[in-house]
Motif scaffolding. Structure first.
Motif, PDB file in Angstrom:
ATOM      1  N   LEU A 157      -9.981 -98.438  28.441  1.00  0.00           N
ATOM      2  CA  LEU A 157     -10.218 -97.058  28.040  1.00  0.00           C
ATOM      3  C   LEU A 157     -11.498 -96.921  27.227  1.00  0.00           C
ATOM      4  N   GLY A 158     -11.777 -97.927  26.403  1.00  0.00           N
ATOM      5  CA  GLY A 158     -13.006 -97.888  25.613  1.00  0.00           C
ATOM      6  C   GLY A 158     -14.244 -97.925  26.489  1.00  0.00           C
ATOM      7  N   TYR A 159     -14.187 -98.709  27.563  1.00  0.00           N
ATOM      8  CA  TYR A 159     -15.343 -98.772  28.462  1.00  0.00           C
ATOM      9  C   TYR A 159     -15.513 -97.464  29.230  1.00  0.00           C
ATOM     10  N   ILE A 160     -14.409 -96.875  29.668  1.00  0.00           N
ATOM     11  CA  ILE A 160     -14.493 -95.583  30.349  1.00  0.00           C
ATOM     12  C   ILE A 160     -15.101 -94.540  29.417  1.00  0.00           C
ATOM     13  N   LYS A 161     -14.665 -94.534  28.157  1.00  0.00           N
ATOM     14  CA  LYS A 161     -15.209 -93.580  27.197  1.00  0.00           C
ATOM     15  C   LYS A 161     -16.687 -93.851  26.931  1.00  0.00           C
ATOM     16  N   ALA A 162     -17.040 -95.134  26.749  1.00  0.00           N
ATOM     17  CA  ALA A 162     -18.437 -95.472  26.472  1.00  0.00           C
ATOM     18  C   ALA A 162     -19.347 -95.123  27.638  1.00  0.00           C
ATOM     19  N   SER A 163     -18.803 -95.178  28.865  1.00  0.00           N
ATOM     20  CA  SER A 163     -19.601 -94.894  30.056  1.00  0.00           C
ATOM     21  C   SER A 163     -19.721 -93.396  30.337  1.00  0.00           C
ATOM     22  N   CYS A 164     -18.766 -92.615  29.871  1.00  0.00           N
ATOM     23  CA  CYS A 164     -18.707 -91.204  30.260  1.00  0.00           C
ATOM     24  C   CYS A 164     -18.987 -90.235  29.108  1.00  0.00           C
ATOM     25  N   TRP A 165     -18.685 -90.642  27.891  1.00  0.00           N
ATOM     26  CA  TRP A 165     -18.852 -89.735  26.755  1.00  0.00           C
ATOM     27  C   TRP A 165     -20.297 -89.801  26.263  1.00  0.00           C
ATOM     28  N   VAL A 166     -20.947 -88.656  26.203  1.00  0.00           N
ATOM     29  CA  VAL A 166     -22.349 -88.578  25.790  1.00  0.00           C
ATOM     30  C   VAL A 166     -22.398 -88.327  24.292  1.00  0.00           C
ATOM     31  N   SER A 167     -22.742 -89.354  23.529  1.00  0.00           N
ATOM     32  CA  SER A 167     -22.794 -89.229  22.077  1.00  0.00           C
ATOM     33  C   SER A 167     -23.885 -88.247  21.669  1.00  0.00           C
ATOM     34  N   GLY A 168     -23.556 -87.396  20.698  1.00  0.00           N
ATOM     35  CA  GLY A 168     -24.533 -86.445  20.189  1.00  0.00           C
ATOM     36  C   GLY A 168     -24.541 -85.119  20.902  1.00  0.00           C
ATOM     37  N   ALA A 169     -23.923 -85.032  22.075  1.00  0.00           N
ATOM     38  CA  ALA A 169     -23.875 -83.772  22.809  1.00  0.00           C
ATOM     39  C   ALA A 169     -22.797 -82.874  22.205  1.00  0.00           C
ATOM     40  N   PRO A 170     -22.997 -81.560  22.210  1.00  0.00           N
ATOM     41  CA  PRO A 170     -21.982 -80.647  21.679  1.00  0.00           C
ATOM     42  C   PRO A 170     -20.664 -80.813  22.411  1.00  0.00           C
ATOM     43  N   VAL A 178     -19.053 -85.212  31.122  1.00  0.00           N
ATOM     44  CA  VAL A 178     -18.182 -86.368  31.373  1.00  0.00           C
ATOM     45  C   VAL A 178     -17.998 -86.642  32.861  1.00  0.00           C
ATOM     46  N   PRO A 179     -17.667 -85.651  33.705  1.00  0.00           N
ATOM     47  CA  PRO A 179     -17.549 -85.950  35.140  1.00  0.00           C
ATOM     48  C   PRO A 179     -18.865 -86.425  35.761  1.00  0.00           C
ATOM     49  N   ILE A 180     -19.978 -85.834  35.303  1.00  0.00           N
ATOM     50  CA  ILE A 180     -21.280 -86.254  35.836  1.00  0.00           C
ATOM     51  C   ILE A 180     -21.564 -87.707  35.469  1.00  0.00           C
ATOM     52  N   GLU A 181     -21.308 -88.065  34.209  1.00  0.00           N
ATOM     53  CA  GLU A 181     -21.531 -89.432  33.759  1.00  0.00           C
ATOM     54  C   GLU A 181     -20.589 -90.407  34.453  1.00  0.00           C
ATOM     55  N   PHE A 182     -19.355 -89.978  34.682  1.00  0.00           N
ATOM     56  CA  PHE A 182     -18.386 -90.848  35.364  1.00  0.00           C
ATOM     57  C   PHE A 182     -18.864 -91.187  36.772  1.00  0.00           C
TER      58      PHE A 182
END
Length: 271
Positions: A157-170, A178-182
């Motif tokens: 789950l941490g890797y999925i979050k790190a790959s998809c969650w854009v830090s600093g974005a509103p 998130v879907p685009i990054e995934f």
């Protein structure tokens, strides 16, 4: 099905059958497999891939059989190839943690380079990577490696979050990002790796076929005015061969470089 085994073969059939997708299809080298599901199992393409593997293994075994402080030419060449993957790719892109991936990156680079080189070697004259199956396997190997490394470091789950969650974005933008990054980070990377290598090798072989077999067609044309143009077509084939040499080296390096980049992203603390 018309088989055009090499673009250098002066085959009169080229005047009647222009090069196409069938030019990449080869019959089985084992008699009796024609027309069966096992026909593609050992074609010229498969043979070239196995020869490439054998050459790589024998070269490095012989080069490092008796390592010397002052290296021989073979040892120097082997060390230079490995040093390129270790210092200029693994360390520069991944950092000090990347040294452990240097053997894989070096093997990947050498294998792709050698299988690409078959495309301009006389009597071989086709790269196994011009068949989509080989780039797909190479891309999946890299994908499994960097995904496995990311899961081992961050957890699933941490890797999925790190790959998809854009830090600093509103926060309100995350449902869009998130879907685009995934799709971009987890699904499209192996696809683009495979398609880039396949498309370049396929197009390069097709271009060489067009100019070489086009020269054959012009030479056998009824009009005497077209015959001298055959020399121009063959001259272009020679010129494009040198151009293809640069492309095939670049594609091997780019594939290895992108694999290292994806490994670095899997090891990064934040994306």
């Amino acid at each position: 099905m018309i088989e055009l085994p090499t673009y250098a073969a002066a085959d009169i059939r080229a005047a009647e059958f222009p090069p196409g997708v069938d030019s990449f299809n080869y019959r089985s080298l084992i008699p009796g497999l024609e027309g069966t599901a096992w026909e593609p199992a050992f074609t010229k393409i498969a043979l070239l891939a196995w020869v490439a593997v054998a050459v790589i293994i024998l070269f490095f075994l012989v080069s490092y059989r008796n390592p010397q402080l002052v290296p021989t030419k073979r040892q120097w060449l082997a060390e230079s190839v490995y040093g390129l993957a270790r210092d200029n790719v693994a360390r520069d892109i991944i950092g000090h943690k990347g040294v452990r991936f240097a053997p894989y990156l070096a093997t990947l680079f050498v294998f792709i380079l050698l299988t690409n080189l078959w495309g301009i070697v006389p009597f071989a004259q086709i790269s196994p990577n011009s068949h989509i199956a080989f780039p797909i396997v190479l891309a999946l190997s890299s994908w499994l490696l960097y995904v496995g490394v990311g899961i081992r470091k961050h957890g699933f789950l941490g890797y999925i979050k790190a790959s998809c969650w854009v830090s600093g974005a509103p926060l309100w933008v995350q449902p869009i990002l998130v879907p685009i990054e995934f799709v971009s980070n987890l699904l499209l990377r192996p696809v683009t790796l495979a398609v880039r290598l396949f498309a370049n090798m396929f197009a390069g072989h097709m271009i060489l076929l067009v100019f070489t077999l086009g020269g054959v067609a012009l030479l056998n044309a009824e009009s005497v005015f077209l015959k001298p143009v055959a020399l121009l077509s063959w001259a272009m084939a020679i010129l494009m061969t040198f151009f293809e040499l640069g492309i095939l080296i670049l594609q091997a390096y780019v594939f290895t470089l992108l694999t290292a980049t994806y490994l670095q992203s899997s090891l990064a603390d934040e994306h």
